[in-house]
Design a protein around this motif. Structure first.
Motif, PDB file in Angstrom:
ATOM      1  N   LEU A 122       0.830  -1.205   0.000  1.00  0.00           N
ATOM      2  CA  LEU A 122       0.000   0.000   0.000  1.00  0.00           C
ATOM      3  C   LEU A 122       0.869   1.261   0.000  1.00  0.00           C
ATOM      4  CD1 LEU A 122      -2.992  -0.768   2.390  1.00  0.00           C
ATOM      5  CD2 LEU A 122      -3.155   0.030   0.025  1.00  0.00           C
ATOM      6  N   HIS A 123       1.887   1.291   0.858  1.00  0.00           N
ATOM      7  CA  HIS A 123       2.814   2.434   0.872  1.00  0.00           C
ATOM      8  C   HIS A 123       3.440   2.626  -0.511  1.00  0.00           C
ATOM      9  CE1 HIS A 123       2.820   3.209   5.210  1.00  0.00           C
ATOM     10  NE2 HIS A 123       2.935   1.915   5.426  1.00  0.00           N
ATOM     11  N   VAL A 124       3.887   1.533  -1.097  1.00  0.00           N
ATOM     12  CA  VAL A 124       4.558   1.597  -2.394  1.00  0.00           C
ATOM     13  C   VAL A 124       3.590   2.059  -3.477  1.00  0.00           C
ATOM     14  CG1 VAL A 124       5.692   0.211  -4.180  1.00  0.00           C
ATOM     15  CG2 VAL A 124       6.262  -0.149  -1.770  1.00  0.00           C
ATOM     16  N   TYR A 125       2.370   1.543  -3.431  1.00  0.00           N
ATOM     17  CA  TYR A 125       1.359   1.915  -4.434  1.00  0.00           C
ATOM     18  C   TYR A 125       1.139   3.430  -4.444  1.00  0.00           C
ATOM     19  CZ  TYR A 125      -3.190   2.579  -6.606  1.00  0.00           C
ATOM     20  OH  TYR A 125      -4.213   3.047  -7.391  1.00  0.00           O
ATOM     21  N   PHE A 126       0.918   4.008  -3.275  1.00  0.00           N
ATOM     22  CA  PHE A 126       0.663   5.447  -3.225  1.00  0.00           C
ATOM     23  C   PHE A 126       1.918   6.253  -3.563  1.00  0.00           C
ATOM     24  CE2 PHE A 126      -2.815   3.931  -0.388  1.00  0.00           C
ATOM     25  CZ  PHE A 126      -3.862   4.352  -1.195  1.00  0.00           C
ATOM     26  N   TRP A 127       3.071   5.757  -3.171  1.00  0.00           N
ATOM     27  CA  TRP A 127       4.325   6.441  -3.492  1.00  0.00           C
ATOM     28  C   TRP A 127       4.519   6.525  -5.004  1.00  0.00           C
ATOM     29  CZ3 TRP A 127       8.091   9.092  -0.924  1.00  0.00           C
ATOM     30  CH2 TRP A 127       9.301   9.289  -1.579  1.00  0.00           C
ATOM     31  N   ILE A 128       4.216   5.443  -5.703  1.00  0.00           N
ATOM     32  CA  ILE A 128       4.427   5.395  -7.149  1.00  0.00           C
ATOM     33  C   ILE A 128       3.331   6.127  -7.915  1.00  0.00           C
ATOM     34  CG2 ILE A 128       4.503   3.873  -9.167  1.00  0.00           C
ATOM     35  CD1 ILE A 128       5.860   1.783  -7.443  1.00  0.00           C
ATOM     36  N   ILE A 362       8.923  -6.532  -8.028  1.00  0.00           N
ATOM     37  CA  ILE A 362       8.936  -5.667  -9.217  1.00  0.00           C
ATOM     38  C   ILE A 362       8.562  -4.241  -8.835  1.00  0.00           C
ATOM     39  CG2 ILE A 362       7.739  -5.172 -11.390  1.00  0.00           C
ATOM     40  CD1 ILE A 362       7.555  -8.227 -11.788  1.00  0.00           C
ATOM     41  N   ILE A 363       7.497  -4.107  -8.059  1.00  0.00           N
ATOM     42  CA  ILE A 363       7.056  -2.778  -7.639  1.00  0.00           C
ATOM     43  C   ILE A 363       8.088  -2.143  -6.714  1.00  0.00           C
ATOM     44  CG2 ILE A 363       5.276  -1.504  -6.364  1.00  0.00           C
ATOM     45  CD1 ILE A 363       3.245  -3.453  -7.427  1.00  0.00           C
ATOM     46  N   MET A 364       8.707  -2.925  -5.873  1.00  0.00           N
ATOM     47  CA  MET A 364       9.724  -2.397  -4.972  1.00  0.00           C
ATOM     48  C   MET A 364      10.906  -1.829  -5.761  1.00  0.00           C
ATOM     49  SD  MET A 364       9.139  -2.294  -1.769  1.00  0.00           S
ATOM     50  CE  MET A 364      10.775  -2.202  -1.070  1.00  0.00           C
ATOM     51  N   VAL A 365      11.282  -2.491  -6.860  1.00  0.00           N
ATOM     52  CA  VAL A 365      12.391  -1.984  -7.681  1.00  0.00           C
ATOM     53  C   VAL A 365      12.038  -0.609  -8.231  1.00  0.00           C
ATOM     54  CG1 VAL A 365      13.637  -2.313  -9.848  1.00  0.00           C
ATOM     55  CG2 VAL A 365      13.333  -4.228  -8.276  1.00  0.00           C
ATOM     56  N   PHE A 366      10.830  -0.477  -8.767  1.00  0.00           N
ATOM     57  CA  PHE A 366      10.393   0.823  -9.276  1.00  0.00           C
ATOM     58  C   PHE A 366      10.377   1.864  -8.162  1.00  0.00           C
ATOM     59  CE2 PHE A 366       8.552  -1.704 -12.766  1.00  0.00           C
ATOM     60  CZ  PHE A 366       8.987  -0.951 -13.849  1.00  0.00           C
ATOM     61  N   SER A 367       9.948   1.440  -7.000  1.00  0.00           N
ATOM     62  CA  SER A 367       9.857   2.367  -5.874  1.00  0.00           C
ATOM     63  C   SER A 367      11.241   2.829  -5.427  1.00  0.00           C
ATOM     64  CB  SER A 367       9.117   1.704  -4.712  1.00  0.00           C
ATOM     65  OG  SER A 367       9.010   2.581  -3.619  1.00  0.00           O
ATOM     66  N   ILE A 368      12.165   1.902  -5.283  1.00  0.00           N
ATOM     67  CA  ILE A 368      13.503   2.234  -4.796  1.00  0.00           C
ATOM     68  C   ILE A 368      14.222   3.181  -5.756  1.00  0.00           C
ATOM     69  CG2 ILE A 368      15.792   1.270  -4.362  1.00  0.00           C
ATOM     70  CD1 ILE A 368      14.351  -1.175  -3.143  1.00  0.00           C
ATOM     71  N   THR A 369      14.009   2.985  -7.069  1.00  0.00           N
ATOM     72  CA  THR A 369      14.661   3.860  -8.039  1.00  0.00           C
ATOM     73  C   THR A 369      14.166   5.296  -7.940  1.00  0.00           C
ATOM     74  OG1 THR A 369      13.015   3.262  -9.723  1.00  0.00           O
ATOM     75  CG2 THR A 369      15.069   1.993  -9.682  1.00  0.00           C
ATOM     76  N   SER A 370      13.009   5.501  -7.323  1.00  0.00           N
ATOM     77  CA  SER A 370      12.486   6.863  -7.169  1.00  0.00           C
ATOM     78  C   SER A 370      12.708   7.418  -5.769  1.00  0.00           C
ATOM     79  CB  SER A 370      10.992   6.903  -7.501  1.00  0.00           C
ATOM     80  OG  SER A 370      10.219   6.314  -6.469  1.00  0.00           O
ATOM     81  N   ILE A 371      12.968   6.547  -4.801  1.00  0.00           N
ATOM     82  CA  ILE A 371      13.076   6.996  -3.415  1.00  0.00           C
ATOM     83  C   ILE A 371      14.282   7.912  -3.212  1.00  0.00           C
ATOM     84  CG2 ILE A 371      13.649   6.216  -1.078  1.00  0.00           C
ATOM     85  CD1 ILE A 371      11.720   3.892  -1.497  1.00  0.00           C
ATOM     86  N   LEU A 372      15.455   7.495  -3.685  1.00  0.00           N
ATOM     87  CA  LEU A 372      16.663   8.294  -3.445  1.00  0.00           C
ATOM     88  C   LEU A 372      16.601   9.665  -4.118  1.00  0.00           C
ATOM     89  CD1 LEU A 372      19.458   5.554  -3.620  1.00  0.00           C
ATOM     90  CD2 LEU A 372      18.416   6.608  -1.607  1.00  0.00           C
ATOM     91  N   PRO A 373      16.225   9.764  -5.411  1.00  0.00           N
ATOM     92  CA  PRO A 373      16.087  11.101  -6.007  1.00  0.00           C
ATOM     93  C   PRO A 373      15.026  11.946  -5.313  1.00  0.00           C
ATOM     94  CG  PRO A 373      16.092   9.404  -7.704  1.00  0.00           C
ATOM     95  CD  PRO A 373      16.005   8.701  -6.397  1.00  0.00           C
ATOM     96  N   HIS A 411      11.444  19.554  -8.563  1.00  0.00           N
ATOM     97  CA  HIS A 411      11.184  18.853  -9.816  1.00  0.00           C
ATOM     98  C   HIS A 411      10.655  17.451  -9.591  1.00  0.00           C
ATOM     99  CE1 HIS A 411      14.921  16.674  -9.023  1.00  0.00           C
ATOM    100  NE2 HIS A 411      15.501  17.843  -8.792  1.00  0.00           N
ATOM    101  N   ASN A 412      10.270  17.146  -8.360  1.00  0.00           N
ATOM    102  CA  ASN A 412       9.837  15.794  -8.021  1.00  0.00           C
ATOM    103  C   ASN A 412       8.458  15.840  -7.370  1.00  0.00           C
ATOM    104  OD1 ASN A 412       9.652  13.301  -6.228  1.00  0.00           O
ATOM    105  ND2 ASN A 412      11.518  12.857  -7.373  1.00  0.00           N
ATOM    106  N   LYS A 413       7.558  14.970  -7.798  1.00  0.00           N
ATOM    107  CA  LYS A 413       6.168  14.997  -7.323  1.00  0.00           C
ATOM    108  C   LYS A 413       6.029  14.666  -5.837  1.00  0.00           C
ATOM    109  CE  LYS A 413       4.820  10.172  -8.069  1.00  0.00           C
ATOM    110  NZ  LYS A 413       3.787   9.283  -8.631  1.00  0.00           N
ATOM    111  N   HIS A 414       7.062  14.109  -5.231  1.00  0.00           N
ATOM    112  CA  HIS A 414       6.999  13.764  -3.811  1.00  0.00           C
ATOM    113  C   HIS A 414       7.319  14.950  -2.905  1.00  0.00           C
ATOM    114  CE1 HIS A 414       7.782   9.816  -5.801  1.00  0.00           C
ATOM    115  NE2 HIS A 414       6.778   9.492  -5.017  1.00  0.00           N
TER     116      HIS A 414
END
Length: 467
Positions: A122-128, A362-373, A411-414
């Motif tokens: 759920l956390h990952v879903y909303f983050w992405i 798979i979703i975690m990989v997408f999430s991690i690639t966006s977390i650091l930036p 420049h980041n939606k988060h």
């Protein structure tokens, strides 16, 4: 091994909740005031600084008459701006955890097991997928309008949702019905497309219960509905809603406008984050052994939440939060329903299975690639905004009433700042007058000059020395 991985202990479950609270608290702490936050520091009624609860009540009374009906959300916004930011950081972080828990609870029901994997999902879903994560969950005014009101809605709908799985014939608690009535008012008085979706779902709930389940409608159900209708009426009947239409060219609303809006709303609805859970719902609906009305209710709620905006002149990304909430709930419920089953087996094939763990990774990989930036940009924006505030205060103390400051450009939606109006180059353009008024200076203007900013180390040293 699979069973061991998917069956979470209480400790793992609560660790996820505590860890998520700490992370979101850090993000809240790094998010400064921006845009409307400065406007709501002042009374809509008098234009003076808000200094008490009574000031907020008078302000919201005028706000209801002159601007819009979201009195609950904006009361909260003005209350938190009145208080030190730390209180909002704590309470908003708790509210985010409540939001995730209620989504989880809606998906799995009253007798849910403790599954940290689904909680993390759920956390990952909303983050992405949330289009403007920072505006919905970190920005003070945005959180009050969307996160807090969504929690009120999910809490209000919960007894009705539970009643579809197990009929609740009576509530022994003396406080239940008064609290449900109050929660109904607050949920109805939340925001427009959220309220419209709940209204439609409640109507269908009563129709389904009476004509399909053929069971008695209980008093508590009617009490909750009445409370909701009272709140929804106060929301949509506000004179300010109609006054605000004057700012838009509503006279041009014709068949071409309608077609364009339908097209735009369809593009919203069929975004992958919303449509993905619904696609996986379809095989379950075609199986005669899996008639789960909730698998229909939440996607329908998302549809109504999106298309109720057809009469609105604007549809900002942050208003889609309730639709993504319904779809996030659908995703978890669908994954739980598919657990250990064949996807195509519902259509007569036995060759493919859902791999929950594979999907999770798979979703975690997408999430991690966006977390650091994202974290990097959040920290940069928080540091720059803090330095800029201290610079304004130093200039004020030096009797400089006309202040020029650098622009903060996320420049980041988060980032809570993302997509919102920062200080402009024109001192007379909103939100500059409110920011200047907030810091008690005559004028503030922004300059698009990267050389205005010192290095990160110098900004940190400056902030430490100012403390």
């Amino acid at each position: 091994m699979k069973k061991r991985f998917l069956s979470a202990s209480h400790n793992q479950y609560y660790f996820v909740i505590i860890f998520s609270f700490l992370i979101i608290f850090i993000l809240n702490s790094l998010t400064p005031y921006v845009a409307d936050d400065y406007s709501y520091a002042f009374s809509v009624a008098t234009g003076e600084r808000i200094e008490s609860i009574s000031d907020i009540i008078k302000s919201q009374y005028e706000h209801w008459h002159s601007w819009g009906g979201r009195s609950i959300a904006h009361f909260l916004a003005q209350l938190f701006i009145l208080l030190p930011k730390f209180y909002f950081n704590i309470l908003n972080s708790l509210m985010y955890c409540a939001f995730i828990y209620l989504c989880y609870r809606h998906a799995l029901g009253r007798t849910h097991s403790y599954r940290p994997v689904l909680l993390i999902l759920l956390h990952v879903y909303f983050w992405i997928f949330l289009p403007v994560y920072g505006q919905n969950l970190l920005w003070l005014t945005g959180s009050c309008n969307y996160l807090w009101t969504t929690v009120l809605i999910l809490l209000f709908v919960l007894p009705y949702r539970d009643n579809l799985e197990k009929n609740i014939t009576a509530h022994k608690s003396f406080l239940f019905m008064p609290l449900l009535f109050l929660n109904g008012i607050l949920a109805g008085w939340s925001n427009e497309n959220s309220g419209a979706s709940i209204l439609v779902l409640l109507i269908l709930y009563f129709f389904y219960k009476k004509y399909f389940l053929k069971v008695k409608i209980e008093l508590w159900e009617i009490v909750g509905l009445i409370g909701f209708m009272v709140g929804f009426f106060l929301l949509i009947s506000a004179p300010g809603n109609f006054n605000r239409l004057d700012e838009y060219n509503v006279s041009s609303f014709n068949i071409t406008t309608m077609i364009n809006r339908i097209y735009n709303l369809l593009s919203f609805y069929f975004r992958i984050g919303i449509i993905f859970p619904i696609i996986f719902t379809l095989p379950l609906l075609f199986n005669k052994n899996d008639k789960d009305i909730l698998l229909v209710a939440y996607p329908l709620g998302a549809l109504v939440a999106v298309f109720s905006m057809i009469v609105s002149p604007t549809f900002p990304d942050r208003a889609t939060m309730i639709a993504y909430t319904y779809s996030g709930i659908s995703l978890i419920r669908v994954l739980e329903a598919y657990k250990g089953k064949h996807i195509l087996g519902y259509f007569g094939f036995d060759t493919m299975k859902i791999k929950l763990i594979a999907l999770f990774y798979i979703i975690m990989v997408f999430s991690i690639t966006s977390i650091l930036p994202s974290f990097k940009n959040i920290v940069e924006v928080g540091l720059k905004a803090s330095y800029r505030v201290e610079y304004i205060k130093r200039q004020r103390e030096s009797n400089n009433e006309n202040i020029k400051v650098g622009l903060v450009s996320p420049h980041n939606k988060h980032v809570g700042f993302y997509g919102l109006s920062d200080i402009r180059s024109d001192a007379e353009v909103w939100p500059n007058p409110y920011i200047a008024k907030y810091y008690s200076v005559e004028n503030i203007v922004g300059i698009d000059d990267a050389s205005w900013w010192p290095s990160n180390i110098e900004m940190i040293e400056s902030l430490i020395s100012d403390k």
